[in-house]
Motif scaffolding. Sequence first.
Motif, mmCIF file in Angstrom:
data_model
loop_
_atom_site.group_PDB
_atom_site.id
_atom_site.type_symbol
_atom_site.label_atom_id
_atom_site.label_comp_id
_atom_site.label_asym_id
_atom_site.label_seq_id
_atom_site.Cartn_x
_atom_site.Cartn_y
_atom_site.Cartn_z
ATOM 1 N N GLU A 260 -9.922 -15.813 4.994
ATOM 2 C CA GLU A 260 -8.866 -15.534 4.025
ATOM 3 C C GLU A 260 -8.418 -14.083 4.128
ATOM 4 O O GLU A 260 -9.137 -13.218 4.634
ATOM 5 N N PHE A 261 -7.198 -13.849 3.635
ATOM 6 C CA PHE A 261 -6.633 -12.502 3.562
ATOM 7 C C PHE A 261 -6.225 -12.245 2.124
ATOM 8 O O PHE A 261 -5.359 -12.927 1.573
ATOM 9 N N THR A 262 -6.856 -11.240 1.505
ATOM 10 C CA THR A 262 -6.598 -10.939 0.095
ATOM 11 C C THR A 262 -5.734 -9.694 -0.088
ATOM 12 O O THR A 262 -5.563 -9.234 -1.213
ATOM 13 N N GLY A 263 -5.228 -9.142 1.026
ATOM 14 C CA GLY A 263 -4.405 -7.945 0.924
ATOM 15 C C GLY A 263 -3.059 -8.223 0.278
ATOM 16 O O GLY A 263 -2.687 -9.371 0.019
ATOM 17 N N GLU A 264 -2.307 -7.163 0.055
ATOM 18 C CA GLU A 264 -1.032 -7.299 -0.661
ATOM 19 C C GLU A 264 0.118 -7.700 0.251
ATOM 20 O O GLU A 264 0.932 -8.542 -0.109
ATOM 21 N N GLN A 305 -5.614 -22.334 -2.342
ATOM 22 C CA GLN A 305 -5.718 -22.188 -0.893
ATOM 23 C C GLN A 305 -4.831 -21.071 -0.344
ATOM 24 O O GLN A 305 -4.727 -20.889 0.871
ATOM 25 N N THR A 306 -4.207 -20.317 -1.213
ATOM 26 C CA THR A 306 -3.217 -19.329 -0.791
ATOM 27 C C THR A 306 -3.798 -18.304 0.169
ATOM 28 O O THR A 306 -3.187 -17.975 1.192
ATOM 29 N N THR A 307 -4.993 -17.763 -0.139
ATOM 30 C CA THR A 307 -5.566 -16.717 0.709
ATOM 31 C C THR A 307 -5.901 -17.239 2.100
ATOM 32 O O THR A 307 -5.806 -16.494 3.082
#
Length: 333
Positions: A260-264, A305-307
């Motif tokens: 996953e990617f939690t960055g902006e 599931q967005t990240t």
Amino acid sequence: MARRKGRAPEEFSMSFLDVICCGFGAIILLLMITKTVEPQIIEASTVNLEGKLAKLTEQVFDIRGETKILNRDLNAKHEQLSEQEEKIAILRAQRASAKSRYDSLQVATGSNEAIAGQLSIAKQALTEEMQRLLGPSYKAKNQLIGGIPVDSEYIIFVIDTSGSMFSYAWERVLKEVEATLNIYPEVKGIQIMNDMGNYMFSSYRGRWIPDSPARRRAIIKNLRGWNIFSNSSPVEGIQAAIRTFARPGEKISIYVFGDEFTGESITDVLDAVDRINKVDANGNRLVRIHAVGFPVQFIRAPNLQTTGIRFATLMRELTRRNGGTFVALNDFR
């Protein structure tokens, strides 16, 4: 003639004595009546109280007996309740397992399509012009792993060590790292970092780990329990790897393992990597970036599931810009 002296009157007469005697007699009679009746009343009262006490004692024993029966029935109900709760827990686990298998199948369908697309791109790499120049008997010297070229002399693993990866996909991570090492029979140097830029072996901070069978075994052994903090964003690790190890003329590949990617901002990450992973005169980047996606997030509800989707989007574009390939696994186990 002299007068006869009269006799003095008597102090007590018979009638007075009779009254006194009668009074004493009455008192004696009362005493006799009282002494005769009083013991009978006390004795009757004592008998009545003893009867009541015996009856109450009998009731207490009856209540105790009923209490034991009720406690026994209550314990039996508790045992039945525990059995039912255990059955419910088993059914819930079975339902969760079935849901996980269903979600995996759903992920596999989408991932297989992505892999098919990557294989199609790899197949198109050998154009008709290359066939004309190299001839039909030419065989590529480079080995491939899921369409990824493995001609590098140095390899860096940037691995997401977040809770979701370590809890659900870590056995698969170990297998993929070992498989990647196996297709490089010998390299000049190896490095293991997490997605925050932290080194697995602090003694090799900022320098290459010499390649040897013993070093490779040590990497897999230490990786098995390597659970350090991660913010579930590979950006820091990628940037640290490029700034520290990129050298012109050296063939270096970075392998990003994550879920996953939690960055902006995806765009900001791409631009930042473009600035430090510069292009040489031949149009080649200092390092080649590959990525392997683990579909851990797709076991969750669609709105969560967005990240995972953002990680796939980022890695697909990042690998394309930096001469690598993004491989999306169809299962994280």
